[in-house]
Design a protein around this motif. Structure first.
Motif, PDB file in Angstrom:
ATOM      1  N   ARG A   1       0.823  -1.206   0.000  1.00  0.00           N
ATOM      2  CA  ARG A   1       0.000   0.000   0.000  1.00  0.00           C
ATOM      3  C   ARG A   1       0.864   1.266   0.000  1.00  0.00           C
ATOM      4  NH1 ARG A   1      -4.893  -0.327   0.170  1.00  0.00           N
ATOM      5  NH2 ARG A   1      -6.301  -1.915   0.872  1.00  0.00           N
ATOM      6  N   ALA A   2       1.965   1.238   0.718  1.00  0.00           N
ATOM      7  CA  ALA A   2       2.866   2.398   0.739  1.00  0.00           C
ATOM      8  C   ALA A   2       3.469   2.632  -0.647  1.00  0.00           C
ATOM      9  CB  ALA A   2       3.969   2.193   1.781  1.00  0.00           C
ATOM     10  N   PHE A   3       3.968   1.563  -1.284  1.00  0.00           N
ATOM     11  CA  PHE A   3       4.528   1.693  -2.633  1.00  0.00           C
ATOM     12  C   PHE A   3       3.453   2.089  -3.641  1.00  0.00           C
ATOM     13  CE2 PHE A   3       7.849  -1.475  -1.119  1.00  0.00           C
ATOM     14  CZ  PHE A   3       8.909  -0.583  -1.151  1.00  0.00           C
ATOM     15  N   TRP A   4       2.263   1.541  -3.499  1.00  0.00           N
ATOM     16  CA  TRP A   4       1.143   1.831  -4.392  1.00  0.00           C
ATOM     17  C   TRP A   4       0.792   3.316  -4.323  1.00  0.00           C
ATOM     18  CZ3 TRP A   4      -3.895  -1.527  -3.626  1.00  0.00           C
ATOM     19  CH2 TRP A   4      -4.823  -1.267  -4.629  1.00  0.00           C
ATOM     20  N   THR A   5       0.874   3.883  -3.135  1.00  0.00           N
ATOM     21  CA  THR A   5       0.530   5.287  -2.942  1.00  0.00           C
ATOM     22  C   THR A   5       1.629   6.223  -3.427  1.00  0.00           C
ATOM     23  OG1 THR A   5      -0.850   4.715  -1.046  1.00  0.00           O
ATOM     24  CG2 THR A   5      -0.090   7.002  -1.184  1.00  0.00           C
ATOM     25  N   ALA A   6       2.879   5.926  -3.113  1.00  0.00           N
ATOM     26  CA  ALA A   6       3.964   6.878  -3.356  1.00  0.00           C
ATOM     27  C   ALA A   6       4.993   6.439  -4.384  1.00  0.00           C
ATOM     28  CB  ALA A   6       4.670   7.193  -2.034  1.00  0.00           C
ATOM     29  N   GLY A   7       4.907   5.202  -4.878  1.00  0.00           N
ATOM     30  CA  GLY A   7       5.906   4.715  -5.817  1.00  0.00           C
ATOM     31  C   GLY A   7       7.136   4.179  -5.101  1.00  0.00           C
ATOM     32  N   TYR A   8       8.029   3.592  -5.874  1.00  0.00           N
ATOM     33  CA  TYR A   8       9.246   3.007  -5.301  1.00  0.00           C
ATOM     34  C   TYR A   8      10.157   4.098  -4.748  1.00  0.00           C
ATOM     35  CZ  TYR A   8      13.615   0.475  -4.842  1.00  0.00           C
ATOM     36  OH  TYR A   8      14.772  -0.068  -4.349  1.00  0.00           O
ATOM     37  N   GLU A   9      10.523   5.047  -5.599  1.00  0.00           N
ATOM     38  CA  GLU A   9      11.437   6.108  -5.167  1.00  0.00           C
ATOM     39  C   GLU A   9      10.806   6.999  -4.106  1.00  0.00           C
ATOM     40  OE1 GLU A   9      14.622   6.430  -5.873  1.00  0.00           O
ATOM     41  OE2 GLU A   9      14.643   4.789  -7.308  1.00  0.00           O
ATOM     42  N   GLY A  10       9.501   7.205  -4.186  1.00  0.00           N
ATOM     43  CA  GLY A  10       8.815   8.093  -3.256  1.00  0.00           C
ATOM     44  C   GLY A  10       8.561   7.496  -1.892  1.00  0.00           C
ATOM     45  N   THR A  11       8.867   6.213  -1.727  1.00  0.00           N
ATOM     46  CA  THR A  11       8.660   5.533  -0.444  1.00  0.00           C
ATOM     47  C   THR A  11      10.020   5.322   0.212  1.00  0.00           C
ATOM     48  OG1 THR A  11       6.724   4.394  -1.359  1.00  0.00           O
ATOM     49  CG2 THR A  11       7.648   3.517   0.685  1.00  0.00           C
TER      50      THR A  11
END
Length: 190
Positions: free
Chosen positions: A18-28
């Motif tokens: 859910r964290a990656f889904w929300t913010a992307g790989y680099e954004g997490t």
């Protein structure tokens, strides 16, 4: 002697997904993953070895979950057109607690051209969905439910692009009416 794990690894992968889904790989960040999973930095790295490893596991989980829903609809009752409509409406009626957008689309855009392992995973996932959609469309063509003048594989590619586009549109703020219009236009093309 190693201490036993004091957490549910599957739940941690779901939270990271859910964290990656929300913010992307680099954004997490790692800190974001700690906050999402409730784990400390050392627990994350001891269990998953790297952020990339955790991302890959989260992406695989997402693919398995979304594909299970897709295949259940495609194998379900009704005509091919009704099943394709139901598939489009899964996007429109996505659960309120799901992050907007699509982790597969996000990963394709963010990592698909620069990470060979992720690109291969994405390719295999698309091939599975393409195969299932092509089979459903071809069956609909045999039954007279879908126009036979179009190639089933081309229509399957179109459906994959439409579903991905709808998820991106939803993330961009498209309302239900807009998503329904997109879905109905896609169905008119069949």
């Amino acid at each position: 002697m190693a201490r036993p794990k004091q957490f549910d690894e599957d739940r941690a992968v779901d939270a990271a997904m859910r964290a990656f889904w929300t913010a992307g790989y680099e954004g997490t960040s790692t800190q974001d993953l700690c906050a999402a999973t409730g784990l400390g930095r050392s627990s994350i790295y001891n269990t998953f070895s790297s952020k990339k490893d955790l991302f890959e596991r989260a992406l695989r989980r997402y693919m398995a979950d979304k594909n299970a829903g897709t295949f259940a609809v495609l194998d379900g009752p009704g005509s091919a057109r009704e099943r394709l409509r139901a598939l489009l409406w899964q996007v429109i009626d996505a659960p309120d607690d799901d992050p907007l957008g699509c982790l597969v689309v996000n990963a394709t855009v963010e990592l698909g051209q620069r990470d060979k392992e992720i690109a291969q995973l994405l390719r295999l996932d698309q091939e599975r969905r393409l195969s299932a959609l092509t089979a459903a469309i071809a069956a609909g063509q045999r039954d007279g439910d879908i126009d036979k003048r179009r190639d089933a594989t081309e229509l399957a590619h179109f459906m994959i692009a439409t579903i991905g586009g709808m998820r991106v549109a939803a993330r961009g703020g498209a309302d239900r009416r807009t998503l329904e219009a997109i879905a109905n236009t896609a169905l008119d093309c069949l």
